[in-house]
Design a protein around this motif. Structure first.
Motif, short mmCIF file in Angstrom:
data_model
loop_
_atom_site.label_atom_id
_atom_site.label_comp_id
_atom_site.label_asym_id
_atom_site.label_seq_id
_atom_site.Cartn_x
_atom_site.Cartn_y
_atom_site.Cartn_z
N HIS A 188 -15.06 5.72 3.98
CA HIS A 188 -14.03 4.92 4.63
C HIS A 188 -14.13 5.03 6.15
O HIS A 188 -13.93 4.06 6.86
CB HIS A 188 -12.64 5.35 4.15
N HIS A 194 -3.45 -7.95 6.49
CA HIS A 194 -3.89 -7.04 5.44
C HIS A 194 -5.16 -7.61 4.80
O HIS A 194 -5.09 -8.62 4.11
CB HIS A 194 -2.83 -6.89 4.35
N ALA A 212 -3.68 -3.19 7.98
CA ALA A 212 -4.02 -2.43 6.79
C ALA A 212 -5.32 -2.96 6.22
O ALA A 212 -5.62 -4.16 6.31
CB ALA A 212 -2.91 -2.50 5.75
N ASP A 258 -6.14 3.84 -1.08
CA ASP A 258 -7.34 3.66 -1.92
C ASP A 258 -7.87 4.99 -2.44
O ASP A 258 -8.24 5.11 -3.60
CB ASP A 258 -8.46 2.98 -1.14
N ILE A 259 -7.91 5.98 -1.54
CA ILE A 259 -8.46 7.28 -1.92
C ILE A 259 -7.52 7.99 -2.88
O ILE A 259 -7.97 8.61 -3.86
CB ILE A 259 -8.77 8.11 -0.64
N VAL A 319 -5.68 13.80 3.19
CA VAL A 319 -6.37 13.47 1.95
C VAL A 319 -6.93 12.04 1.99
O VAL A 319 -8.02 11.76 1.49
CB VAL A 319 -5.39 13.62 0.76
N GLN A 379 -8.07 6.43 -6.23
CA GLN A 379 -9.33 6.93 -6.77
C GLN A 379 -9.16 8.34 -7.35
O GLN A 379 -9.65 8.64 -8.44
CB GLN A 379 -10.36 6.97 -5.64
N PRO A 390 -15.54 9.90 -0.46
CA PRO A 390 -14.75 8.70 -0.14
C PRO A 390 -14.23 8.68 1.30
O PRO A 390 -14.29 7.64 1.98
CB PRO A 390 -13.60 8.77 -1.14
N LEU A 391 -13.71 9.83 1.76
CA LEU A 391 -13.16 9.88 3.12
C LEU A 391 -14.22 9.49 4.16
O LEU A 391 -13.95 8.73 5.08
CB LEU A 391 -12.63 11.29 3.40
N HIS A 397 1.75 -8.33 0.98
CA HIS A 397 2.40 -7.28 1.77
C HIS A 397 3.43 -7.87 2.73
O HIS A 397 3.68 -7.32 3.80
CB HIS A 397 1.35 -6.47 2.52
N PHE A 429 0.84 -1.21 0.00
CA PHE A 429 0.00 0.00 0.00
C PHE A 429 0.87 1.25 0.00
O PHE A 429 0.57 2.23 -0.69
CB PHE A 429 -0.93 0.01 1.21
N ALA A 433 -7.75 -2.41 2.75
CA ALA A 433 -8.10 -1.79 1.47
C ALA A 433 -9.63 -1.76 1.38
O ALA A 433 -10.29 -2.76 1.70
CB ALA A 433 -7.52 -2.59 0.31
N ILE A 434 -10.16 -0.61 1.00
CA ILE A 434 -11.62 -0.45 1.01
C ILE A 434 -12.13 0.01 -0.35
O ILE A 434 -11.66 1.00 -0.89
CB ILE A 434 -12.05 0.60 2.08
#
Lengths: 109, 93
Positions: free
Chosen positions: B59, B40, B76, A87-88, A83, A91, B55-56, B31, A33, B78-79
């Protein structure tokens, strides 16, 4: 306080227009990531940014999570604003928002 | 993912967000973790609850549902967070 105090974290976040908290370094990311964030910035020609390796500093690792109220690493800050994570950023890369945000910082990608 | 952490994540997201579609994947091997490490995870959550949210914020809703896991074994996450309308028009991640 130490490197994880709110004041210390805030100083780091505001020290540069682009700040990344990651696992490893841009030259050697230690997590997929974190690597994704480095690659996205590279794609946009952003080479000049501050990167902090949270694996080197457990106090900072917890401090940045508390500061942003965001539980995972990496974390990306533009102009002192949180921010998002990988993932964001991905995007924003895909929908063009990242180009716009970088433009606001005077960075052409 | 079918390990105990993935199962807990699945049931908590079902309860918190009433998703119309839900996938939980263990990506630890990508990872640096061994297969089944469950450090993860990746989730695909399709829920009406995301409507009108950036998005924020989407999440943050997922994080809130998994507060305990993220404070513990989950390093971690991922979404992919979409509304049913978004998922219907593009059912890919």
């Amino acid at each position: 306080g130490g490197s994880g105090s709110r004041e210390a974290v805030e100083r780091l976040v505001r020290a540069h227009p682009v700040v990344v908290f990651m696992k490893g370094s841009p030259a050697q990311p230690l997590c997929g990531f974190s690597n994704a964030v480095v690659q996205i910035l590279r794609l946009h020609g952003v080479e000049d940014y501050n990167a902090h390796d949270v694996l080197q500093d457990p106090d900072l690792r917890q401090g940045i999570k508390d500061y942003s109220n965001w539980p995972t690493i990496p974390q990306v800050y533009l102009n002192g604003e949180f921010v998002g994570g990988c993932d964001i950023l991905l995007q924003m890369h895909q929908n063009g928002d990242l180009v716009e945000e970088l433009k606001k910082l005077g960075i052409r990608s | 993912g079918s390990g105990p952490l993935a199962s807990a994540v699945r049931s908590k997201l079902l309860a918190a967000l009433q998703p119309t579609h839900l996938e939980v994947l263990d990506e630890s091997w990508r990872h640096g973790g061994p297969p089944g490490a469950e450090s993860h995870l990746a989730v695909v959550v399709v829920s009406e609850r995301f409507a009108g949210l950036a998005p924020l914020q989407r999440h943050r809703l997922v994080h809130a549902a998994l507060h305990a896991e993220l404070a513990g074994p989950l390093h971690a996450l991922a979404i992919v967070a979409r509304t049913p309308q978004q998922w219907e028009s593009d059912p890919h991640v």
